[in-house]
Design a protein around this motif. Sequence first.
Motif, PDB file in Angstrom:
ATOM      1  N   VAL A   1       0.835  -1.238  -0.022  1.00 23.21           N
ATOM      2  CA  VAL A   1       0.013   0.031   0.077  1.00 23.21           C
ATOM      3  C   VAL A   1       0.960   1.281   0.040  1.00 23.21           C
ATOM      4  O   VAL A   1       2.307   1.139   0.296  1.00 23.21           O
ATOM      5  CB  VAL A   1      -0.833   0.012   1.032  1.00 23.21           C
TER       6      VAL A   1
ATOM      7  N   THR B   1       0.891  -4.440   3.488  1.00 23.98           N
ATOM      8  CA  THR B   1      -0.227  -4.026   4.199  1.00 23.98           C
ATOM      9  C   THR B   1      -0.527  -4.020   5.786  1.00 23.98           C
ATOM     10  O   THR B   1      -1.149  -3.246   6.285  1.00 23.98           O
ATOM     11  CB  THR B   1      -1.445  -5.076   3.649  1.00 23.98           C
TER      12      THR B   1
ATOM     13  N   THR C   1      -4.652   2.377  -0.825  1.00 18.60           N
ATOM     14  CA  THR C   1      -4.316   0.991  -1.687  1.00 18.60           C
ATOM     15  C   THR C   1      -4.074   1.408  -2.800  1.00 18.60           C
ATOM     16  O   THR C   1      -4.260   2.499  -3.531  1.00 18.60           O
ATOM     17  CB  THR C   1      -5.616   0.109  -1.410  1.00 18.60           C
TER      18      THR C   1
END
Length: 302
Positions: A170, A245, A259
């Motif tokens: 991310v 993440t 994201t």
Amino acid sequence: MDLRHLRYFLAVAEEGHFGRAAERLHIVQSALSMQIKSLEEELGGALFVRTSRRVELTEAGELLRAEAQRTLDQASHAQRVVQRSLRGDMGSLRIGFAGNAVFSGRLMADVRAFRSAHPDAEVSLRELAPHLQVEAIQKGQLDLGYAPSHGGQATDSSLLFERIGTWPLVVAMPEDHPLAGQHPLQVPMLGNEPLIVYAAHGADEHMLAALRRVLGREPKVLRTVSTLSVLAFVASGLGVALVPTPLMNMAIPGLIYRTLDDAQPRADLLLISRVDETNGAVRAFLKVARDATAVTAQFQAG
């Protein structure tokens, strides 16, 4: 004189009768008599006085009885200790780790599971950069390592690198960044942004290679030395970063996460060990970690 002779001798001494001792040992009486005779010949004298009804210990036999019991007790203790060591129920193991192992929760889960199964084994943890973990395991200073993928694993046949976790990346960015309102982001949007990466021993090179393929050129890179400093640089407005993440659980003032619409690139977590490992505690820990990986894979597949 071996342990079997001593066990046979003690059985006769305790039963006071060759027939009962043979039944207890599950052998024929004639074989037991031959074994005791062989022991007496080896030691050079009689251990029993034989009568028609029972056998009694000689003075030498009384001395041997105490020594034999002590010897067998010690042998039994040695067997238990070695078996516990081989099972991993005792001993120690030293584990190195990098940020992903902590933020994902995987390291702590594996240690808890291991200590639950082997509470008497000693576990020590040490935070180290991935390449330093490899060096420490090679030198015998560490037993295991939890580290992200990096270039070193392809060059060392003495070590085993097992993937035990993988996560999408991310984007970490300052909360006032112009792209903060975009959700999800596309990788090309980051083309002009300074990219802050973890610099230790090329740990982020696989990610940079993926970005080069997507962007068609070299990204702007600012290197730093730890996972925490990557996030600190981002929160300070010095650039953006691609992070696994699990780091989204890390709340830092002025920092947000967004994201990507592309599943690539991803971040892997590796478990590093020696190919020829013999330490029982380490082998037991590896089984716990591998079982956890297998359960996770089955859950994801289901």
